[in-house]
Design a protein around this motif. Structure first.
Motif, PDB file in Angstrom:
ATOM      1  N   ALA A 157       0.723  -1.347   0.018  1.00  0.00           N
ATOM      2  CA  ALA A 157      -0.280  -0.287  -0.078  1.00  0.00           C
ATOM      3  C   ALA A 157       0.852   1.108   0.070  1.00  0.00           C
ATOM      4  CB  ALA A 157      -0.741  -0.344   1.016  1.00  0.00           C
ATOM      5  N   GLY A 158       1.862   1.395   0.636  1.00  0.00           N
ATOM      6  CA  GLY A 158       2.849   2.346   1.099  1.00  0.00           C
ATOM      7  C   GLY A 158       3.048   2.701  -0.489  1.00  0.00           C
ATOM      8  N   GLN A 159       4.005   1.749  -0.948  1.00  0.00           N
ATOM      9  CA  GLN A 159       4.494   1.798  -2.507  1.00  0.00           C
ATOM     10  C   GLN A 159       2.996   2.595  -3.644  1.00  0.00           C
ATOM     11  OE1 GLN A 159       5.266  -2.245  -3.150  1.00  0.00           O
ATOM     12  NE2 GLN A 159       7.586  -1.464  -3.205  1.00  0.00           N
ATOM     13  N   ILE A 160       2.071   2.070  -3.605  1.00  0.00           N
ATOM     14  CA  ILE A 160       1.032   2.265  -4.197  1.00  0.00           C
ATOM     15  C   ILE A 160       0.599   4.511  -3.866  1.00  0.00           C
ATOM     16  CG2 ILE A 160      -1.653   3.064  -5.040  1.00  0.00           C
ATOM     17  CD1 ILE A 160      -1.552  -0.249  -4.314  1.00  0.00           C
ATOM     18  N   TRP A 161       1.298   4.795  -2.929  1.00  0.00           N
ATOM     19  CA  TRP A 161       0.654   5.762  -2.240  1.00  0.00           C
ATOM     20  C   TRP A 161       1.822   7.258  -2.682  1.00  0.00           C
ATOM     21  CZ3 TRP A 161      -2.411   8.568   1.661  1.00  0.00           C
ATOM     22  CH2 TRP A 161      -3.543   8.216   1.923  1.00  0.00           C
ATOM     23  N   VAL A 162       3.314   6.194  -2.563  1.00  0.00           N
ATOM     24  CA  VAL A 162       4.566   7.108  -3.117  1.00  0.00           C
ATOM     25  C   VAL A 162       4.690   7.020  -4.495  1.00  0.00           C
ATOM     26  CG1 VAL A 162       6.874   6.884  -3.168  1.00  0.00           C
ATOM     27  CG2 VAL A 162       5.973   6.333  -0.862  1.00  0.00           C
ATOM     28  N   GLY A 163       3.906   5.949  -5.680  1.00  0.00           N
ATOM     29  CA  GLY A 163       4.086   6.133  -6.968  1.00  0.00           C
ATOM     30  C   GLY A 163       3.097   7.238  -7.364  1.00  0.00           C
ATOM     31  N   GLN A 164       1.697   7.094  -6.438  1.00  0.00           N
ATOM     32  CA  GLN A 164       0.496   8.573  -7.779  1.00  0.00           C
ATOM     33  C   GLN A 164       1.410   9.040  -7.281  1.00  0.00           C
ATOM     34  OE1 GLN A 164      -2.053   7.449  -8.767  1.00  0.00           O
ATOM     35  NE2 GLN A 164      -3.457   9.473  -8.060  1.00  0.00           N
ATOM     36  N   ALA A 165       1.491   9.683  -5.360  1.00  0.00           N
ATOM     37  CA  ALA A 165       1.889  11.353  -5.316  1.00  0.00           C
ATOM     38  C   ALA A 165       2.748  11.740  -6.362  1.00  0.00           C
ATOM     39  CB  ALA A 165       2.607  11.343  -3.933  1.00  0.00           C
ATOM     40  N   ALA A 166       4.063  10.599  -6.496  1.00  0.00           N
ATOM     41  CA  ALA A 166       5.231  11.277  -7.050  1.00  0.00           C
ATOM     42  C   ALA A 166       4.561  11.278  -8.788  1.00  0.00           C
ATOM     43  CB  ALA A 166       6.432   9.729  -7.832  1.00  0.00           C
ATOM     44  N   GLY A 167       3.578  10.657  -9.270  1.00  0.00           N
ATOM     45  CA  GLY A 167       2.674  10.976 -10.973  1.00  0.00           C
ATOM     46  C   GLY A 167       2.293  11.733 -10.694  1.00  0.00           C
ATOM     47  N   PHE A 168       1.773  12.286 -10.341  1.00  0.00           N
ATOM     48  CA  PHE A 168       0.254  13.258 -10.161  1.00  0.00           C
ATOM     49  C   PHE A 168       1.430  14.714  -9.920  1.00  0.00           C
ATOM     50  CE2 PHE A 168      -2.847  16.317  -9.290  1.00  0.00           C
ATOM     51  CZ  PHE A 168      -4.367  16.299 -10.338  1.00  0.00           C
ATOM     52  N   THR A 169       2.595  14.429  -9.100  1.00  0.00           N
ATOM     53  CA  THR A 169       3.342  16.023  -9.134  1.00  0.00           C
ATOM     54  C   THR A 169       3.349  16.513 -10.617  1.00  0.00           C
ATOM     55  OG1 THR A 169       4.151  15.257  -6.738  1.00  0.00           O
ATOM     56  CG2 THR A 169       5.404  16.105  -8.183  1.00  0.00           C
ATOM     57  N   VAL A 170       4.479  14.993 -11.104  1.00  0.00           N
ATOM     58  CA  VAL A 170       4.848  14.955 -12.450  1.00  0.00           C
ATOM     59  C   VAL A 170       3.919  16.226 -13.438  1.00  0.00           C
ATOM     60  CG1 VAL A 170       5.784  14.341 -15.062  1.00  0.00           C
ATOM     61  CG2 VAL A 170       6.396  13.415 -12.630  1.00  0.00           C
ATOM     62  N   LEU A 171       2.584  15.111 -13.372  1.00  0.00           N
ATOM     63  CA  LEU A 171       0.994  16.048 -14.214  1.00  0.00           C
ATOM     64  C   LEU A 171       1.561  17.306 -13.861  1.00  0.00           C
ATOM     65  CD1 LEU A 171      -1.337  12.819 -13.967  1.00  0.00           C
ATOM     66  CD2 LEU A 171       0.114  13.611 -16.393  1.00  0.00           C
ATOM     67  N   VAL A 172       1.453  17.639 -12.632  1.00  0.00           N
ATOM     68  CA  VAL A 172       0.848  19.201 -12.229  1.00  0.00           C
ATOM     69  C   VAL A 172       2.090  20.334 -12.376  1.00  0.00           C
ATOM     70  CG1 VAL A 172       0.377  20.785 -10.161  1.00  0.00           C
ATOM     71  CG2 VAL A 172      -0.695  18.351  -9.945  1.00  0.00           C
ATOM     72  N   ALA A 173       3.391  19.792 -12.432  1.00  0.00           N
ATOM     73  CA  ALA A 173       4.180  20.554 -13.144  1.00  0.00           C
ATOM     74  C   ALA A 173       4.638  20.692 -14.416  1.00  0.00           C
ATOM     75  CB  ALA A 173       6.374  19.434 -12.169  1.00  0.00           C
ATOM     76  N   VAL A 174       4.238  19.477 -15.407  1.00  0.00           N
ATOM     77  CA  VAL A 174       4.316  19.832 -16.497  1.00  0.00           C
ATOM     78  C   VAL A 174       3.096  20.704 -16.709  1.00  0.00           C
ATOM     79  CG1 VAL A 174       3.738  18.793 -19.248  1.00  0.00           C
ATOM     80  CG2 VAL A 174       5.494  17.249 -17.193  1.00  0.00           C
ATOM     81  N   SER A 175       2.109  20.665 -16.108  1.00  0.00           N
ATOM     82  CA  SER A 175       1.112  21.530 -16.360  1.00  0.00           C
ATOM     83  C   SER A 175       1.207  23.147 -16.405  1.00  0.00           C
ATOM     84  CB  SER A 175      -0.685  21.093 -15.899  1.00  0.00           C
ATOM     85  OG  SER A 175      -0.864  20.285 -16.380  1.00  0.00           O
ATOM     86  N   VAL A 176       1.428  22.605 -14.842  1.00  0.00           N
ATOM     87  CA  VAL A 176       2.403  24.479 -14.277  1.00  0.00           C
ATOM     88  C   VAL A 176       2.816  24.922 -15.748  1.00  0.00           C
ATOM     89  CG1 VAL A 176       3.463  26.075 -13.250  1.00  0.00           C
ATOM     90  CG2 VAL A 176       1.787  23.923 -11.817  1.00  0.00           C
ATOM     91  N   GLY A 177       4.287  24.318 -15.679  1.00  0.00           N
ATOM     92  CA  GLY A 177       4.901  24.690 -17.404  1.00  0.00           C
ATOM     93  C   GLY A 177       4.388  24.798 -18.312  1.00  0.00           C
ATOM     94  N   ALA A 178       3.902  24.477 -18.938  1.00  0.00           N
ATOM     95  CA  ALA A 178       3.128  24.247 -20.062  1.00  0.00           C
ATOM     96  C   ALA A 178       1.876  25.652 -19.925  1.00  0.00           C
ATOM     97  CB  ALA A 178       1.711  23.453 -20.139  1.00  0.00           C
ATOM     98  N   ALA A 179       1.446  26.198 -18.826  1.00  0.00           N
ATOM     99  CA  ALA A 179       0.653  27.469 -18.196  1.00  0.00           C
ATOM    100  C   ALA A 179       1.555  28.543 -18.726  1.00  0.00           C
ATOM    101  CB  ALA A 179      -0.137  27.099 -16.786  1.00  0.00           C
ATOM    102  N   LEU A 180       2.709  28.487 -18.471  1.00  0.00           N
ATOM    103  CA  LEU A 180       3.437  30.108 -18.079  1.00  0.00           C
ATOM    104  C   LEU A 180       4.311  30.265 -19.746  1.00  0.00           C
ATOM    105  CD1 LEU A 180       5.650  28.576 -15.014  1.00  0.00           C
ATOM    106  CD2 LEU A 180       4.397  30.547 -15.250  1.00  0.00           C
ATOM    107  N   GLY A 181       4.109  28.311 -20.458  1.00  0.00           N
ATOM    108  CA  GLY A 181       4.602  29.045 -21.570  1.00  0.00           C
ATOM    109  C   GLY A 181       3.209  29.628 -22.790  1.00  0.00           C
ATOM    110  N   LEU A 182       1.814  29.045 -22.056  1.00  0.00           N
ATOM    111  CA  LEU A 182       0.746  30.274 -22.684  1.00  0.00           C
ATOM    112  C   LEU A 182       0.989  31.678 -22.659  1.00  0.00           C
ATOM    113  CD1 LEU A 182      -1.779  27.434 -21.739  1.00  0.00           C
ATOM    114  CD2 LEU A 182      -0.728  27.772 -24.188  1.00  0.00           C
TER     115      LEU A 182
END
Length: 201
Positions: A41-66
């Motif tokens: 279960a702990g691995q699922i939590w860590v993986g989910q948090a890391a994956g969504f952090t990547v998505l948000v970081a890319v989204s913020v970068g793309a938003a700034l690019g806009l």
């Protein structure tokens, strides 16, 4: 204060509406974890948090690019989730007619869970950047904080759902319709709220 509450409420709806499929994946992962013990279960939590952090970081970068795009035309990005949602509805109808099974979800550790989260949430990248770009810095910060809290809630819900196989089956069945419908709604809201249609006319 009222503005912050309204922004937070909107962010909650945005997170929930664009991550219903992710909730299904989490439920299946937690169910698999209980059944096989291969993934903790702990691995699922860590993986989910890391994956969504990547998505948000890319989204913020793309938003700034806009920022180089004039505000009156940013709303055209609403066509992306609108088209994606429409395509999803077509695929859902086609899958229902052909009786195609729901793809199995496989993960063995935090890295694979993270990859699964990023791949599964890649379509969110058509929604988050234009939203973050149009709501302003303050509201964007509130939205990101709500998203972080959403990941915690999603993992808790996924764990709970993962203990009920019947619930997983129900959510998995209707999620194929709900998710693209939400994307269509988000696309329409972006198009109408940005005023880009008035600019075109």
């Amino acid at each position: 204060m009222a503005g912050v509450v309204a922004t937070a409420a909107t962010a909650v709806g945005l997170f929930a509406g664009t991550n219903i499929d992710d909730l299904v994946v989490l439920a299946v992962l937690f169910l698999s974890s209980r059944a096989t013990g291969v993934l903790r279960a702990g691995q699922i939590w860590v993986g989910q948090a890391a994956g969504f952090t990547v998505l948000v970081a890319v989204s913020v970068g793309a938003a700034l690019g806009l920022g180089i795009v004039p505000d009156r035309w940013v709303g055209l990005l609403g066509l992306l989730p609108l088209a994606l949602g429409a395509l999803g509805l077509v695929r859902a109808a086609r899958a229902q007619r052909s009786g195609e099974p729901v793809p199995a979800v496989a993960a063995t550790g935090p890295a694979s869970v993270m990859a699964l989260t990023v791949i599964n949430g890649a379509d969110n990248l058509t929604v988050y950047p234009p939203v973050l770009r149009t709501i302003g810095v303050g509201s964007a910060v509130v939205t990101v904080v709500v998203f972080a809290a959403g990941v915690v809630v999603w993992c808790l819900l996924g764990s709970w759902l993962g203990s009920h196989r019947k619930i997983v089956e129900v959510v998995g069945r209707w999620g194929h319709w709900i998710i693209p419908a939400v994307f269509v709604i988000i696309g329409v809201i972006i198009l109408l709220g940005s005023g880009v249609l008035s600019t075109i006319r």
